[in-house]
Design a protein around this motif. Structure first.
Motif, PDB file in Angstrom:
ATOM      1  N   CYS A 294       5.104  -1.680  -8.094  1.00  0.00           N
ATOM      2  CA  CYS A 294       4.888  -2.326  -6.560  1.00  0.00           C
ATOM      3  C   CYS A 294       4.462  -1.465  -5.609  1.00  0.00           C
ATOM      4  O   CYS A 294       4.401  -0.195  -5.933  1.00  0.00           O
ATOM      5  N   VAL A 295       4.464  -2.215  -4.422  1.00  0.00           N
ATOM      6  CA  VAL A 295       4.089  -1.237  -2.956  1.00  0.00           C
ATOM      7  C   VAL A 295       5.540  -1.153  -2.420  1.00  0.00           C
ATOM      8  O   VAL A 295       6.215  -2.098  -2.350  1.00  0.00           O
ATOM      9  N   CYS A 296       5.604   0.054  -1.984  1.00  0.00           N
ATOM     10  CA  CYS A 296       6.816   0.440  -1.151  1.00  0.00           C
ATOM     11  C   CYS A 296       6.428   1.114   0.081  1.00  0.00           C
ATOM     12  O   CYS A 296       5.777   1.935   0.087  1.00  0.00           O
ATOM     13  N   ALA A 297       6.927   0.514   1.145  1.00  0.00           N
ATOM     14  CA  ALA A 297       6.726   1.005   2.344  1.00  0.00           C
ATOM     15  C   ALA A 297       7.929   1.729   2.869  1.00  0.00           C
ATOM     16  O   ALA A 297       9.196   1.245   2.772  1.00  0.00           O
ATOM     17  N   LEU A 298       7.813   2.920   3.402  1.00  0.00           N
ATOM     18  CA  LEU A 298       9.113   3.755   3.933  1.00  0.00           C
ATOM     19  C   LEU A 298       9.413   3.232   5.442  1.00  0.00           C
ATOM     20  O   LEU A 298       8.682   2.523   6.156  1.00  0.00           O
ATOM     21  N   PRO A 299      10.477   3.314   5.741  1.00  0.00           N
ATOM     22  CA  PRO A 299      10.912   2.772   7.193  1.00  0.00           C
ATOM     23  C   PRO A 299      10.223   3.128   7.908  1.00  0.00           C
ATOM     24  O   PRO A 299       9.730   4.332   8.197  1.00  0.00           O
ATOM     25  N   GLY A 300       9.764   2.359   9.186  1.00  0.00           N
ATOM     26  CA  GLY A 300       8.744   2.854  10.232  1.00  0.00           C
ATOM     27  C   GLY A 300       7.472   2.668   9.920  1.00  0.00           C
ATOM     28  O   GLY A 300       6.711   2.859  10.960  1.00  0.00           O
ATOM     29  N   THR A 301       7.158   2.416   8.853  1.00  0.00           N
ATOM     30  CA  THR A 301       5.484   2.237   8.486  1.00  0.00           C
ATOM     31  C   THR A 301       5.076   0.764   9.159  1.00  0.00           C
ATOM     32  O   THR A 301       5.813  -0.206   8.982  1.00  0.00           O
ATOM     33  N   PRO A 302       3.993   1.039   9.842  1.00  0.00           N
ATOM     34  CA  PRO A 302       3.712  -0.374  10.358  1.00  0.00           C
ATOM     35  C   PRO A 302       3.023  -1.335   9.491  1.00  0.00           C
ATOM     36  O   PRO A 302       2.952  -1.097   8.338  1.00  0.00           O
ATOM     37  N   ALA A 303       3.489  -2.551   9.769  1.00  0.00           N
ATOM     38  CA  ALA A 303       2.937  -3.871   9.034  1.00  0.00           C
ATOM     39  C   ALA A 303       1.489  -3.832   8.693  1.00  0.00           C
ATOM     40  O   ALA A 303       0.788  -3.285   9.246  1.00  0.00           O
ATOM     41  N   GLN A 304       1.145  -4.050   7.696  1.00  0.00           N
ATOM     42  CA  GLN A 304      -0.050  -4.215   7.034  1.00  0.00           C
ATOM     43  C   GLN A 304      -0.528  -5.745   7.279  1.00  0.00           C
ATOM     44  O   GLN A 304       0.030  -6.515   6.703  1.00  0.00           O
ATOM     45  N   GLY A 305      -1.740  -5.878   7.380  1.00  0.00           N
ATOM     46  CA  GLY A 305      -2.220  -7.282   7.681  1.00  0.00           C
ATOM     47  C   GLY A 305      -2.407  -7.646   6.227  1.00  0.00           C
ATOM     48  O   GLY A 305      -3.006  -6.917   5.209  1.00  0.00           O
ATOM     49  N   PHE A 306      -2.811  -8.867   5.925  1.00  0.00           N
ATOM     50  CA  PHE A 306      -3.245  -9.584   4.917  1.00  0.00           C
ATOM     51  C   PHE A 306      -4.487  -9.184   4.445  1.00  0.00           C
ATOM     52  O   PHE A 306      -5.536  -8.845   5.259  1.00  0.00           O
ATOM     53  N   HIS A 307      -4.685  -8.532   3.208  1.00  0.00           N
ATOM     54  CA  HIS A 307      -6.089  -8.196   2.657  1.00  0.00           C
ATOM     55  C   HIS A 307      -6.165  -8.346   1.181  1.00  0.00           C
ATOM     56  O   HIS A 307      -5.110  -8.523   0.577  1.00  0.00           O
ATOM     57  N   VAL A 308      -7.242  -8.310   0.815  1.00  0.00           N
ATOM     58  CA  VAL A 308      -7.774  -8.373  -0.727  1.00  0.00           C
ATOM     59  C   VAL A 308      -7.458  -6.887  -1.324  1.00  0.00           C
ATOM     60  O   VAL A 308      -8.031  -5.916  -0.880  1.00  0.00           O
ATOM     61  N   ALA A 309      -6.549  -6.819  -2.435  1.00  0.00           N
ATOM     62  CA  ALA A 309      -6.343  -5.508  -2.968  1.00  0.00           C
ATOM     63  C   ALA A 309      -7.422  -5.543  -4.180  1.00  0.00           C
ATOM     64  O   ALA A 309      -7.789  -6.226  -4.754  1.00  0.00           O
ATOM     65  N   GLY A 310      -7.857  -4.357  -4.346  1.00  0.00           N
ATOM     66  CA  GLY A 310      -8.627  -4.004  -5.465  1.00  0.00           C
ATOM     67  C   GLY A 310     -10.132  -3.957  -5.180  1.00  0.00           C
ATOM     68  O   GLY A 310     -10.463  -4.177  -3.870  1.00  0.00           O
ATOM     69  N   PRO A 311     -11.184  -3.825  -6.165  1.00  0.00           N
ATOM     70  CA  PRO A 311     -12.566  -3.762  -5.498  1.00  0.00           C
ATOM     71  C   PRO A 311     -13.277  -5.059  -5.124  1.00  0.00           C
ATOM     72  O   PRO A 311     -12.650  -6.213  -5.353  1.00  0.00           O
TER      73      PRO A 311
END
Length: 100
Positions: free
Chosen positions: A83-100
């Protein structure tokens, strides 16, 4: 849990002299493609039965779809779960396609 595993991996990175927030890295256990506090964490299925159950449930519907779409050969298998884990305070990530 994934967060406790991430804490363990961050400790190992720091012990090797790496800065887990500033550096980018790619190991089989943890990967970070950009600076910041967002990590891809691989979870060993043997250590946590809930991850094994989740993987089996996802495979039950995903593998037939991938095979029928020609995206996976017969006999293909999952090579990791995580899974993807974000530490507290990490800015939100916009929608995007993961991978190549």
């Amino acid at each position: 849990s994934a967060l406790s595993r991430l804490e363990l991996l961050i400790g190992a990175l720091r012990a090797r002299g790496s800065d887990p927030i500033a550096d980018t890295f790619k190991y089989s256990e943890v990967c970070k493609r950009h600076s910041g506090g967002r990590f891809d964490v691989s979870m060993p299925l043997a250590d946590d039965p809930s991850w094994a159950e989740l993987a089996a449930s996802a495979e039950a519907w995903a593998l037939p779809v991938l095979r029928r779409a020609g995206l996976m050969k017969t006999g293909g298998r999952r090579d990791r779960v995580g899974c993807v884990c974000a530490l507290p305070g990490t800015p939100a990530q916009g929608f995007h396609v993961a991978g190549p």
